[in-house]
Design an enzyme around this catalytic site. Structure first.
Site, PDB file in Angstrom:
ATOM      1  N   LYS A  48       1.159  -1.371   0.093  1.00  0.00           N
ATOM      2  CA  LYS A  48       0.116   0.015   0.277  1.00  0.00           C
ATOM      3  C   LYS A  48       0.690   0.881  -0.137  1.00  0.00           C
ATOM      4  O   LYS A  48       0.099   2.306  -0.863  1.00  0.00           O
ATOM      5  CB  LYS A  48      -1.027  -0.274   1.009  1.00  0.00           C
ATOM      6  CG  LYS A  48      -2.339  -0.480   0.324  1.00  0.00           C
ATOM      7  CD  LYS A  48      -2.760  -1.711   2.078  1.00  0.00           C
ATOM      8  CE  LYS A  48      -4.004  -2.109   1.985  1.00  0.00           C
ATOM      9  NZ  LYS A  48      -4.497  -3.205   3.262  1.00  0.00           N
ATOM     10  N   GLN A  92      -5.397  -1.909   9.007  1.00  0.00           N
ATOM     11  CA  GLN A  92      -5.041  -3.284   8.490  1.00  0.00           C
ATOM     12  C   GLN A  92      -5.778  -4.291   9.028  1.00  0.00           C
ATOM     13  O   GLN A  92      -5.917  -4.131  10.729  1.00  0.00           O
ATOM     14  CB  GLN A  92      -3.600  -3.454   8.342  1.00  0.00           C
ATOM     15  CG  GLN A  92      -3.474  -4.685   7.777  1.00  0.00           C
ATOM     16  CD  GLN A  92      -3.906  -4.585   5.981  1.00  0.00           C
ATOM     17  OE1 GLN A  92      -3.765  -3.994   5.543  1.00  0.00           O
ATOM     18  NE2 GLN A  92      -4.049  -5.843   5.770  1.00  0.00           N
ATOM     19  N   ASP A 115     -11.889   1.664   3.235  1.00  0.00           N
ATOM     20  CA  ASP A 115     -12.041   0.233   2.851  1.00  0.00           C
ATOM     21  C   ASP A 115     -13.357  -0.438   2.100  1.00  0.00           C
ATOM     22  O   ASP A 115     -13.946  -0.855   2.243  1.00  0.00           O
ATOM     23  CB  ASP A 115     -11.531  -0.237   4.018  1.00  0.00           C
ATOM     24  CG  ASP A 115      -9.820  -0.993   3.786  1.00  0.00           C
ATOM     25  OD1 ASP A 115      -9.985  -1.206   3.256  1.00  0.00           O
ATOM     26  OD2 ASP A 115      -9.489  -1.492   5.143  1.00  0.00           O
TER      27      ASP A 115
END
Ligand code: NAP
Length: 277
Positions: A48, A92, A115
């Site tokens: 990322k 995460q 997300d």
């Protein structure tokens, strides 16, 4: 049969994002929070970071120790919610067991939830009025579009009904007027249902799950699965060698859906910046 090259399609998405950021002179920040030492998560976070560098997005990494408390993580999310330099926040997953993932996700500002896991964003996806698209299903849509396949009116079968892949995947196909069936572990006659599919998306998490007898001649097959086979090699859900000759298009693993997820995260971070401007 034609391979769908996720590396090429994802590169095009990242270039689109990079060019827009450069053209408009935007300053964009993405905070990536990782708790503990999960090796797979570390690899994702590093990828990322690299994608951010490519696109011209500043990444702020918060690597917290395994023993971080839920309270401390909530405080960090608060700080990031209020930080004007941070346009997107990604925590995460998975988190260590003593931290309630749902509570953390719901604490992220929906405007910074790149997300698209927050209930507000999930709800928006349901009604088709979304700010952010969930990254993996959005990546699958880009891959299908790259083949020139018309989705409207097609039989689409999604195997898997998780909140992060299967359910939003079904919604995105429905928004594009596919006739969508969602299968799961309690589905009866799974092979028969799958054989109806013009577009078959598998998100199960089992190597070799989709076999040639489950696939209609000429189908588009998208393999979201990320598994390890007996030799420890990364593979998808689809028995590629058996299934590929029957398909019009198929994604490989690796090099199919995988690279798309991060590219779509970059796009969501750009969308977040625009939403907040
Ligand atoms: P998940 O939460 O474990 O969901 C798996 C789904 O498969 C469930 O809905 C389950 O049904 C269904 N399933 C399991 N066994 C089945 C069977 N025998 N017949 C029919 N359905 C069955 O997994 P996930 O998070 O959605 O991820 C799925 C796969 O995609 C994993 O391999 C994951 O690593 C991969 N993935 C890849 C990316 C990427 O970027 N490429 C991103 C996310 C996930 P029930 O609901 O009935 O249990």
């Amino acid at each position: 049969m034609q391979l769908i090259d996720g590396k090429t399609v994802s590169q095009a998405v990242k270039e689109r994002v990079r060019d827009e950021i450069a053209h408009d002179g935007l300053k964009i920040g993405l905070a990536v929070v990782i708790v503990g030492n999960d090796q797979a998560s570390r690899v994702y976070v590093n990828n990322k970071k690299k994608a951010c560098e490519f696109c011209g997005i500043t990444s702020y990494e918060y690597a917290l120790p395994e023993e971080t408390t839920e309270e401390q993580l909530l405080e960090l999310v608060d700080t990031l919610n209020n930080d004007g330099k941070v346009n997107g926040i990604l925590v995460q997953l998975p988190l260590p067991e003593h931290i309630n993932e749902k509570k953390i996700i719901e604490h992220i500002s929906p405007m910074k939830d790149v997300d698209a896991f927050h209930a507000v964003n999930v709800g928006r996806i349901m009604i088709g009025d979304y700010a952010f698209l969930p990254c993996t299903p959005a990546g699958v849509m880009e891959l299908i579009h790259s083949t020139g396949t018309e989705i409207a009116g097609k039989e689409c079968v999604v195997i898997g009904r998780s909140n992060i892949v299967g359910k939003p995947m079904a919604m995105l196909l429905l928004h594009e007027n596919g006739t969508v069936t969602v299968c799961h572990s309690r589905t009866k006659n799974l092979a028969e249902v799958c054989r109806r599919a013009d577009i078959l998306v598998s998100a199960v998490g089992r190597a070799g799950f989709v076999t040639a007898d489950m696939v209609k001649e000429g189908a588009v097959v998208i393999d979201v699965g990320m598994n390890r086979n007996a030799e420890g090699k990364l593979c998808g859900d689809v028995d590629f060698d058996g299934v590929a000759p029957k398909c019009s298009f198929i994604t490989p693993v690796p090099g199919g859906v995988g690279p798309m997820t991060i590219a779509m995260l970059m796009e969501n971070t750009l969308r977040a910046k625009k939403l907040q401007s």
